[in-house]
Write an enzyme that holds these catalytic residues in place. Structure first.
Site, PDB file in Angstrom:
ATOM      1  N   ASP A  78       0.838  -1.197   0.000  1.00 14.87           N
ATOM      2  CA  ASP A  78       0.000   0.000   0.000  1.00 14.87           C
ATOM      3  C   ASP A  78       0.876   1.251   0.000  1.00 14.87           C
ATOM      4  OD1 ASP A  78       0.762   0.078   2.745  1.00 14.87           O
ATOM      5  OD2 ASP A  78      -0.994  -1.150   3.229  1.00 14.87           O
ATOM      6  N   ASP A  80       1.321   5.319   1.112  1.00 10.25           N
ATOM      7  CA  ASP A  80       0.931   6.452   1.939  1.00 10.25           C
ATOM      8  C   ASP A  80       1.531   7.712   1.330  1.00 10.25           C
ATOM      9  OD1 ASP A  80      -0.215   4.659   3.687  1.00 10.25           O
ATOM     10  OD2 ASP A  80       1.548   4.527   4.964  1.00 10.25           O
ATOM     11  N   ASP A 159       9.638   5.945  12.850  1.00  7.68           N
ATOM     12  CA  ASP A 159      10.398   5.011  13.683  1.00  7.68           C
ATOM     13  C   ASP A 159      11.825   4.749  13.181  1.00  7.68           C
ATOM     14  OD1 ASP A 159       9.277   3.629  11.561  1.00  7.68           O
ATOM     15  OD2 ASP A 159       8.183   2.172  12.785  1.00  7.68           O
TER      16      ASP A 159
HETATM   17  P1  ATP Z   1       4.176  -2.130   5.951  1.00  5.49           P
HETATM   18  O1  ATP Z   1       4.802  -2.380   4.644  1.00  5.49           O
HETATM   19  O2  ATP Z   1       4.149  -3.310   6.806  1.00  5.49           O
HETATM   20  O3  ATP Z   1       2.851  -1.421   5.881  1.00  5.49           O
HETATM   21  P2  ATP Z   1       5.061   0.400   6.914  1.00  5.49           P
HETATM   22  O4  ATP Z   1       6.432   0.934   7.169  1.00  5.49           O
HETATM   23  O5  ATP Z   1       4.282   1.059   5.835  1.00  5.49           O
HETATM   24  O6  ATP Z   1       5.191  -1.136   6.683  1.00  5.49           O
HETATM   25  P3  ATP Z   1       2.926   1.165   8.632  1.00  5.49           P
HETATM   26  O7  ATP Z   1       2.491   0.575   9.932  1.00  5.49           O
HETATM   27  O8  ATP Z   1       1.981   1.110   7.487  1.00  5.49           O
HETATM   28  O9  ATP Z   1       4.283   0.462   8.272  1.00  5.49           O
HETATM   29  O10 ATP Z   1       3.327   2.666   8.933  1.00  5.49           O
HETATM   30  C1  ATP Z   1       3.600   3.614   7.918  1.00  5.49           C
HETATM   31  C2  ATP Z   1       4.736   4.543   8.345  1.00  5.49           C
HETATM   32  O11 ATP Z   1       4.350   5.296   9.492  1.00  5.49           O
HETATM   33  C3  ATP Z   1       6.027   3.821   8.752  1.00  5.49           C
HETATM   34  O12 ATP Z   1       6.844   3.567   7.648  1.00  5.49           O
HETATM   35  C4  ATP Z   1       6.649   4.815   9.721  1.00  5.49           C
HETATM   36  O13 ATP Z   1       7.306   5.836   9.023  1.00  5.49           O
HETATM   37  C5  ATP Z   1       5.435   5.429  10.403  1.00  5.49           C
HETATM   38  N1  ATP Z   1       5.069   4.722  11.646  1.00  5.49           N
HETATM   39  C6  ATP Z   1       4.160   3.740  11.784  1.00  5.49           C
HETATM   40  N2  ATP Z   1       4.069   3.315  13.036  1.00  5.49           N
HETATM   41  C7  ATP Z   1       4.938   4.059  13.743  1.00  5.49           C
HETATM   42  C8  ATP Z   1       5.301   4.105  15.114  1.00  5.49           C
HETATM   43  N3  ATP Z   1       4.748   3.284  15.991  1.00  5.49           N
HETATM   44  N4  ATP Z   1       6.248   4.998  15.478  1.00  5.49           N
HETATM   45  C9  ATP Z   1       6.799   5.833  14.578  1.00  5.49           C
HETATM   46  N5  ATP Z   1       6.502   5.828  13.286  1.00  5.49           N
HETATM   47  C10 ATP Z   1       5.585   4.958  12.852  1.00  5.49           C
HETATM   48 MG    MG Z   2       2.178   0.660   5.331  1.00  7.33          MG
END
Ligand code: ATP
Ligand code: MG
Length: 466
Positions: A78, A80, A159
């Site tokens: 996905d 963002d 993060d």
């Molecule tokens: P995935 O591919 O599993 O979705 P992702 O990195 O996109 O991995 P998400 O949970 O969708 O993970 O979160 C999107 C973004 O938001 C992360 O890449 C990070 O930059 C930020 N983020 C999400 N959760 C946190 C957190 N608990 N603390 C700090 N930043 C976060």
């Molecule tokens: Mg994500």
């Protein structure tokens, strides 16, 4: 009152925050030849969103996990988008846009095309929090974070360095505030800022560290790993629903077995899935249970990596099965009848799990259905098999039963029988039913046979009257 109101208004305008000083520094601008992101991996809809925002005069980037995956050459699941436009401003630019969330509003922009609709999540740059007053609990955990900020601040509150890169599809440039691209090359997962402080703010980041390490195959940087041993217990304070979401992401990452091993290595598995504790903690005596869970997770990982769907109910049903089986056997040993023994064991297993992390109700009912179907696979007599294949969750129950056969917990011949039964026509099914009658131990008991010979419905009305 008035000052509160003014503060709220100021918070609503990101441009005000932009003018405030922040010490987040300038980003490194990484051109295409250095990041080598393949534009073909981009979602057309995500690009539409960034273009539309940019044309309206705003900044807009693809951000977070999508940029990390693109830089790894993986197609992101996905996309963002981060922007300096407020949620209201975003919403006005798109036809199918919905404001989500109360605390911090984001916008879901939906696109309908072939296949599933795609949702692009658009969020406004968020501010860094100072540790002032009501935002932070005594443990350091962040309770509220709803202030808009600059892009630099937005990057600093993410993060890991590899999750804090911004990609502009128009210029094909990556903005990298925290050395994420260098860490990608070193295959290192590094927390932004002081890791212990960041884990205290949000203990779920420890689970995310394990998940991303499993997914990318990267090593946790030493300073990022070190505090986890001491701070793991902070996960106890995290609301159950939040834990559930993160554990589900971990299990559905396509790397669940590696991630579970990672949880164990980090000492984080205690209390999350209490029923996994005994599988992961004990040795030879739980080999069977370990094999079952390992096979189930490998199966899940395969399905996810090849783009197939996985049901969370099924997944939790497998993880909790070894515990359920133990309870079921114990109940039977106490002299309980088979089916009540199973149902009682299901209640116990779910109660123990809920003491750690509650599984959402809709998944719980799927689990119960899959579990209660299991003894029915062994009743291959009369109308039972014909009725079983008609049940709406048959496929899940059948797949689950096959896993039990694969580990030898259930006679594999039963699994094969069912595989044949669903593949053949009515005549073939009748032949299979006949073959069971001839198998020793599978024929119905004499009492049952007698009962079935005179079913009420089969008695013609005139003879019933006589
Ligand atoms: P995935 O591919 O599993 O979705 P992702 O990195 O996109 O991995 P998400 O949970 O969708 O993970 O979160 C999107 C973004 O938001 C992360 O890449 C990070 O930059 C930020 N983020 C999400 N959760 C946190 C957190 N608990 N603390 C700090 N930043 C976060
Ligand atoms: Mg994500």
């Amino acid at each position: 009152m008035i000052t509160k109101f003014i503060k709220r208004i100021l918070r609503r305008d990101p441009m005000v925050k932009h003018t405030q000083a922040n010490n987040t520094g300038a980003p490194k601008r990484i051109p295409k030849k250095a990041h080598r992101i393949d534009p073909h991996l981009l979602s057309k809809n995500a690009v539409k969103v960034t273009h539309t925002l940019q044309q309206a005069g705003f900044e807009a980037f693809i951000v977070g996990g999508a940029v990390r995956d693109l830089a790894l050459g993986i197609s992101p699941k996905d996309f963002d988008v981060a922007t300096n436009a407020t949620p209201d401003q975003v919403q006005r630019l798109f036809r199918k846009a919905r404001l989500i969330g109360r605390r911090f509003q984001i916008v879901h922009v939906t696109f309908f095309g072939k296949g599933h609709p795609e949702i692009i999540e658009v969020s406004t740059f968020r501010a860094l929090l100072d540790n002032a007053g009501d935002h932070v609990a005594e443990s350091g955990r962040i309770l509220r974070d709803n202030v808009w900020g600059s892009q630099g601040e937005d990057a600093a509150r993410r993060d890991f360095t590899i999750n804090a890169m911004y990609y502009d599809p128009s210029s094909e440039t990556v903005l990298d505030y925290h050395g994420g691209m260098a860490d990608m090359q070193k295959k290192t997962l590094r927390m932004i800022g002081d890791p212990a402080k960041r884990y205290r703010e949000d203990p779920v980041r420890m689970l995310r560290a394990v998940r991303f390490a499993a997914k990318t195959g990267f090593e946790l940087d030493g300073a990022t790993r070190a505090p986890i041993a001491k701070l793991g217990k902070l996960l106890n304070d995290v609301p159950s629903a939040r834990l559930f979401d993160e554990i589900l992401k971990l299990l559905m990452s396509g790397y669940s077995w590696a991630a579970i091993q990672g949880l164990k290595a980090a000492g984080l598995h205690h209390g999350l899935l209490p029923l996994l504790d005994h599988i992961l903690d004990t040795g030879a005596d739980s080999k069977e249970a370990n094999d079952f869970v390992k096979l189930a997770l490998a199966n899940t990982d395969d399905r996810i990596q090849s783009g197939k769907s996985v049901s969370a109910g099924f997944l939790f049903a497998t993880l909790l099965w070894p515990d359920l089986l133990k309870n079921w056997k114990a109940n039977s040993a106490k002299g309980m009848a088979n089916i009540p023994a199973l149902h009682d064991a299901m209640d116990d297993t779910i109660a123990t799990q809920s003491s750690g992390m509650t599984i959402q109700r809709r998944f719980e009912s799927d689990m119960r259905e899959i579990w209660s179907m299991q003894p029915r696979f062994e009743r291959r007599v009369g109308r039972y098999p014909y009725r079983l294949i008609e049940s709406p969750r048959f496929r899940a129950g059948y797949d689950f039963m096959l896993l039990r056969c694969a580990t030898g917990e259930l006679n594999p011949a039963i699994g094969q029988w069912w595989t044949d039964f669903i593949a053949t026509d009515v005549t073939g099914q009748d032949e299979l039913m006949a073959s069971v009658k001839n198998e020793s131990g599978n024929s119905p008991s004499p009492a049952k046979r007698r009962r079935r010979r005179k079913p009420k419905a089969a008695v013609p009305p005139e003879s019933a009257a006589s």
